[in-house]
Scaffold this motif. Structure first.
Motif, PDB file in Angstrom:
ATOM      1  N   GLU A 128       0.802  -1.228   0.000  1.00 23.28           N
ATOM      2  CA  GLU A 128       0.000   0.000   0.000  1.00 23.28           C
ATOM      3  C   GLU A 128       0.835   1.278   0.000  1.00 23.28           C
ATOM      4  O   GLU A 128       0.488   2.231  -0.712  1.00 23.28           O
ATOM      5  CB  GLU A 128      -0.975  -0.022   1.177  1.00 23.28           C
TER       6      GLU A 128
ATOM      7  N   ARG B 240       1.824   1.892  -3.567  1.00 29.00           N
ATOM      8  CA  ARG B 240       0.646   2.303  -4.344  1.00 29.00           C
ATOM      9  C   ARG B 240       0.317   3.777  -4.086  1.00 29.00           C
ATOM     10  O   ARG B 240       0.011   4.525  -5.003  1.00 29.00           O
ATOM     11  CB  ARG B 240      -0.563   1.431  -3.997  1.00 29.00           C
ATOM     12  N   ALA B 241       0.355   4.173  -2.813  1.00 31.08           N
ATOM     13  CA  ALA B 241       0.066   5.566  -2.456  1.00 31.08           C
ATOM     14  C   ALA B 241       1.085   6.507  -3.089  1.00 31.08           C
ATOM     15  O   ALA B 241       0.729   7.592  -3.570  1.00 31.08           O
ATOM     16  CB  ALA B 241       0.047   5.721  -0.937  1.00 31.08           C
ATOM     17  N   ALA B 242       2.353   6.095  -3.110  1.00 30.96           N
ATOM     18  CA  ALA B 242       3.392   6.924  -3.724  1.00 30.96           C
ATOM     19  C   ALA B 242       3.155   7.062  -5.225  1.00 30.96           C
ATOM     20  O   ALA B 242       3.297   8.158  -5.784  1.00 30.96           O
ATOM     21  CB  ALA B 242       4.767   6.322  -3.453  1.00 30.96           C
TER      22      ALA B 242
ATOM     23  N   ALA C 197       0.272   6.865  -6.757  1.00 27.77           N
ATOM     24  CA  ALA C 197      -0.898   7.729  -6.920  1.00 27.77           C
ATOM     25  C   ALA C 197      -0.529   9.193  -6.719  1.00 27.77           C
ATOM     26  O   ALA C 197      -0.997  10.070  -7.454  1.00 27.77           O
ATOM     27  CB  ALA C 197      -2.000   7.302  -5.953  1.00 27.77           C
ATOM     28  N   ALA C 198       0.336   9.479  -5.735  1.00 23.33           N
ATOM     29  CA  ALA C 198       0.763  10.861  -5.483  1.00 23.33           C
ATOM     30  C   ALA C 198       1.533  11.421  -6.668  1.00 23.33           C
ATOM     31  O   ALA C 198       1.331  12.567  -7.079  1.00 23.33           O
ATOM     32  CB  ALA C 198       1.614  10.921  -4.204  1.00 23.33           C
ATOM     33  N   VAL C 199       2.413  10.617  -7.241  1.00 19.50           N
ATOM     34  CA  VAL C 199       3.175  11.057  -8.412  1.00 19.50           C
ATOM     35  C   VAL C 199       2.229  11.340  -9.581  1.00 19.50           C
ATOM     36  O   VAL C 199       2.373  12.345 -10.286  1.00 19.50           O
ATOM     37  CB  VAL C 199       4.240  10.000  -8.798  1.00 19.50           C
TER      38      VAL C 199
ATOM     39  N   ARG D 236      -0.931  12.243  -9.422  1.00 22.61           N
ATOM     40  CA  ARG D 236      -1.667  13.484  -9.145  1.00 22.61           C
ATOM     41  C   ARG D 236      -0.803  14.710  -9.435  1.00 22.61           C
ATOM     42  O   ARG D 236      -1.258  15.679 -10.019  1.00 22.61           O
ATOM     43  CB  ARG D 236      -2.141  13.511  -7.690  1.00 22.61           C
ATOM     44  N   ARG D 237       0.469  14.662  -9.020  1.00 23.63           N
ATOM     45  CA  ARG D 237       1.380  15.783  -9.288  1.00 23.63           C
ATOM     46  C   ARG D 237       1.600  15.979 -10.779  1.00 23.63           C
ATOM     47  O   ARG D 237       1.859  17.089 -11.234  1.00 23.63           O
ATOM     48  CB  ARG D 237       2.721  15.570  -8.595  1.00 23.63           C
TER      49      ARG D 237
END
Length: 136
Positions: free
Chosen positions: A7, A10-12, A14-16, A18-19
């Motif tokens: 997880e 996955r969160a990292a 998703a953050a990339v 979004r940026r």
């Protein structure tokens, strides 16, 4: 993404995304993507399948993922089916490169036995054998 991704990774990812301005992101395990592609290619063969095994080989590792088919939606009222990861295992150090190396060793040994010539000291021959094994 590879099925065994945890997880935080996955969160990292998703953050990339979004940026980078990605508005909608859906991270699908690579084995599920392979199953969806296989359903497009072989719809009749996979229509009744309840489980599916997907073997992935990269250069330095391999993984086996077992997928289970379940009804779409929480209550199963979606009318369709989705694949979800039931189990997954990744083995590092056993991948395409090790398979290529084993094939080259086999070919060198076979050539030595058949012709009495040892190709293991011939750099150009080894390069060509590696290229041929990758192509195979």
């Amino acid at each position: 993404v590879p099925a065994p991704v945890d997880e935080p990774l996955r969160a990292a990812m998703a953050a990339v995304a979004r940026r980078a301005g990605v508005q909608r992101l859906e991270l699908v395990p690579s084995a599920v993507a392979a199953a969806l592609a296989a359903e497009d290619e072989f719809p009749d063969e996979l229509a009744s399948a309840g489980t599916l095994g997907v073997l992935e080989m990269s250069g330095l590792s391999s993984s086996l993922t077992v997928l289970a088919k379940r009804p779409e939606g929480a209550e199963g009222g979606g009318g369709g089916w989705v694949w979800e990861v039931a189990a997954s295992h990744r083995q590092h150090g056993v991948g395409g490169e090790s398979l290529d190396g084993a094939l080259v060793e086999h070919l060198v040994r076979g050539f030595r036995e058949a012709h009495g010539i040892d190709l293991s000291a011939d750099h150009l021959a080894l390069v060509r054998l590696h290229e041929a094994s990758e192509a195979a």
